[in-house]
Enzyme design. Sequence first.
Site, PDB file in Angstrom:
ATOM      1  N   ASP A   1     -35.013  -7.810 -10.461  1.00 47.35           N
ATOM      2  CA  ASP A   1     -35.939  -7.237 -11.424  1.00 47.35           C
ATOM      3  C   ASP A   1     -36.630  -6.080 -10.732  1.00 47.35           C
ATOM      4  OD1 ASP A   1     -36.990  -7.001 -13.955  1.00 47.35           O
ATOM      5  OD2 ASP A   1     -38.690  -8.305 -13.594  1.00 47.35           O
TER       6      ASP A   1
ATOM      7  N   HIS B   1     -24.995   0.417 -15.382  1.00 50.30           N
ATOM      8  CA  HIS B   1     -25.594   1.274 -14.360  1.00 50.30           C
ATOM      9  C   HIS B   1     -25.915   0.461 -13.114  1.00 50.30           C
ATOM     10  CE1 HIS B   1     -25.925   4.745 -16.994  1.00 50.30           C
ATOM     11  NE2 HIS B   1     -26.525   4.001 -17.919  1.00 50.30           N
TER      12      HIS B   1
ATOM     13  N   LYS C   1     -29.123   8.722  -4.217  1.00 50.97           N
ATOM     14  CA  LYS C   1     -29.978   7.641  -4.719  1.00 50.97           C
ATOM     15  C   LYS C   1     -29.557   6.293  -4.144  1.00 50.97           C
ATOM     16  CE  LYS C   1     -31.537   5.140  -8.781  1.00 50.97           C
ATOM     17  NZ  LYS C   1     -31.376   4.856 -10.215  1.00 50.97           N
TER      18      LYS C   1
ATOM     19  N   ASN D   1     -25.771  -4.796 -17.250  1.00 49.45           N
ATOM     20  CA  ASN D   1     -26.147  -3.390 -17.203  1.00 49.45           C
ATOM     21  C   ASN D   1     -25.141  -2.635 -16.332  1.00 49.45           C
ATOM     22  OD1 ASN D   1     -27.417  -0.927 -16.200  1.00 49.45           O
ATOM     23  ND2 ASN D   1     -29.296  -1.670 -17.139  1.00 49.45           N
TER      24      ASN D   1
ATOM     25  N   TYR E   1     -36.387   5.434 -15.561  1.00 44.67           N
ATOM     26  CA  TYR E   1     -37.420   6.440 -15.275  1.00 44.67           C
ATOM     27  C   TYR E   1     -36.950   7.492 -14.264  1.00 44.67           C
ATOM     28  CZ  TYR E   1     -40.708   3.126 -17.460  1.00 44.67           C
ATOM     29  OH  TYR E   1     -41.371   2.288 -18.337  1.00 44.67           O
TER      30      TYR E   1
ATOM     31  N   HIS F   1     -34.990   1.997  -4.106  1.00 42.17           N
ATOM     32  CA  HIS F   1     -35.562   0.661  -3.994  1.00 42.17           C
ATOM     33  C   HIS F   1     -34.480  -0.396  -4.086  1.00 42.17           C
ATOM     34  CE1 HIS F   1     -35.353   2.469  -7.915  1.00 42.17           C
ATOM     35  NE2 HIS F   1     -35.278   1.282  -8.487  1.00 42.17           N
TER      36      HIS F   1
END
Length: 213
Positions: free
Chosen positions: A68, A11, A191, A9, A170, A196
Amino acid sequence: MKIVFATNNEHKLSEIRAILGPSFDVVSLADIGCHEDIPETGQTLEENALMKAEYVYNKYHLSCFADDTGLEVEALNGAPGVYSARYAAIVPAGEPAGPSHDSEANMARLLRELANNNYRKARFRTVIALIEKKDVCPCGCTSIKVVHKFEGIVNGEITREKSGAEGFGYDPIFRPDGYDKTFAELGLDIKNQISHRARAVAKLCEFLVNSEQ
């Protein structure tokens, strides 16, 4: 230090590389020639992260980490949680399933289920599983694996509509506590400081730096 991040991924790779900085050479699954679709059949974020890391370690014998992430909405009893990436594809029996790993479909389902519910508290949670290859003897002929886990959480709320063009997943409908903008509006620089994943990676980075000393 070279380490495998068990993902392709882009991103996630960009975020992780920006957070860890130049001291770490973070390579992807594609970089090591791994093009398989690694199963994510665990019932928890912890299980999925460890499953991916163990797959890479067992096949390629390299130190690696996997993550995850789940969005946990209080009004939905913690859903979508471990199913966040494929939420639109998981529906009650008899209803048509949407596409898997489709961010737009996932957000649409979540906003539809919350509807006019004013209780919109939620949190993003990331779990990272790191597997280190530790040489037992100086020549490297014998090694053991050591497992570590790290967690990062950011609290916030689900907005009533999408807002912002940056980020992924999201991000356009999640507003972190203490901010008046969604992740997708705040931009990657902010961000990457408060997310998280950033908090989990900060713990991973601190561990890796200390272990190198």
